[in-house]
Design a protein around this motif. Structure first.
Motif, PDB file in Angstrom:
ATOM      1  N   ASP A  32      -0.983  -8.374  -4.831  1.00  0.00           N
ATOM      2  CA  ASP A  32      -0.886  -9.291  -5.977  1.00  0.00           C
ATOM      3  C   ASP A  32       0.300  -8.947  -6.871  1.00  0.00           C
ATOM      4  O   ASP A  32       1.049  -9.817  -7.296  1.00  0.00           O
ATOM      5  N   GLN A  33       0.470  -7.659  -7.169  1.00  0.00           N
ATOM      6  CA  GLN A  33       1.575  -7.257  -8.035  1.00  0.00           C
ATOM      7  C   GLN A  33       2.922  -7.470  -7.363  1.00  0.00           C
ATOM      8  O   GLN A  33       3.904  -7.814  -8.012  1.00  0.00           O
ATOM      9  N   ARG A  72       0.838  -1.205   0.000  1.00  0.00           N
ATOM     10  CA  ARG A  72       0.000   0.000   0.000  1.00  0.00           C
ATOM     11  C   ARG A  72       0.875   1.259   0.000  1.00  0.00           C
ATOM     12  O   ARG A  72       0.648   2.188  -0.769  1.00  0.00           O
ATOM     13  N   THR A 101       1.343  -0.013  -4.802  1.00  0.00           N
ATOM     14  CA  THR A 101       1.104  -1.193  -5.617  1.00  0.00           C
ATOM     15  C   THR A 101       0.127  -2.091  -4.863  1.00  0.00           C
ATOM     16  O   THR A 101      -0.315  -1.759  -3.775  1.00  0.00           O
ATOM     17  N   THR A 102      -0.183  -3.216  -5.445  1.00  0.00           N
ATOM     18  CA  THR A 102      -1.064  -4.165  -4.767  1.00  0.00           C
ATOM     19  C   THR A 102      -0.238  -5.337  -4.267  1.00  0.00           C
ATOM     20  O   THR A 102       0.871  -5.594  -4.759  1.00  0.00           O
TER      21      THR A 102
END
Length: 186
Positions: free
Chosen positions: A67-68, A60, A64-65
């Motif tokens: 998942d990424q 965060r 980015t996420t």
């Protein structure tokens, strides 16, 4: 003690790489994700296990996420190879592996034949001419689109496009229906 594994090492490199790309020190990232700078340092260097409750705030903070951050690196070929359709006179380079946002596909196309049969499908098409000239047929209209120009149109109008006065190259954005119509043989 360092943690083993390709995925683990890749996640650590991504954390450090994203932090450095933003020009942040360990202190700056630590303040954004509420971890200590020493904890972040040990995570980046592999001297501390990465816990899920640490990864989420780090992702965060880095914009980015999760998942990424943990997405495995595939070993697909990074070279985009052209697909030739000699019957239609089209060579296509798909620039998106999967449909992008809102289900669009980006492709570069080399056109060597005039516009073929007009088709109709839902959605809108967009293209810009990189070199040469393209004839865009929209119903009864014939529009010349030259290098440096772009066209955008409703696909509910019978349409076709092809080269004009020799080969032309275009960069196009197509929705799912446009992809099926323009990138695959009828």
């Amino acid at each position: 003690m360092t943690q083993d594994g390709d995925l683990d090492g890749m996640v650590r490199k991504r954390i450090r790489g994203l932090r450095v790309a933003r020009g942040w020190s360990l202190d700056e990232l630590a303040g954004r994700c509420y971890l200590s700078p020493s904890t972040l340092s040990r995570i980046e260097t592999g001297h501390r296990r990465i816990a899920l409750d640490q990864l989420a705030p780090i992702a965060r903070a880095l914009g980015t996420t999760l998942d990424q951050l943990v997405e495995p690196v595939g070993d697909e070929d990074v070279v985009i190879r052209p697909e030739r359709d000699t019957v239609r006179g089209v060579t296509t380079w798909l620039l998106t592996r999967d449909s992008g946002p809102n289900g669009v596909t980006v492709a570069k196309m080399r056109l060597t034949k005039p516009a073929g049969e007009q088709r109709v499908h839902p959605g809108r098409d967009w293209f810009t001419v990189l070199s040469g000239a393209v004839e865009l047929r929209l119903g009864e209209r014939r529009v010349r689109v030259e290098a440096g120009q772009a066209a955008e149109f409703s696909c509910m109008v019978p349409h076709a496009f092809g080269s004009l006065d020799g080969p032309a190259e275009i960069l196009c954005i197509l929705d799912n229906e446009g992809q099926r119509t323009h990138l695959h043989s009828p």
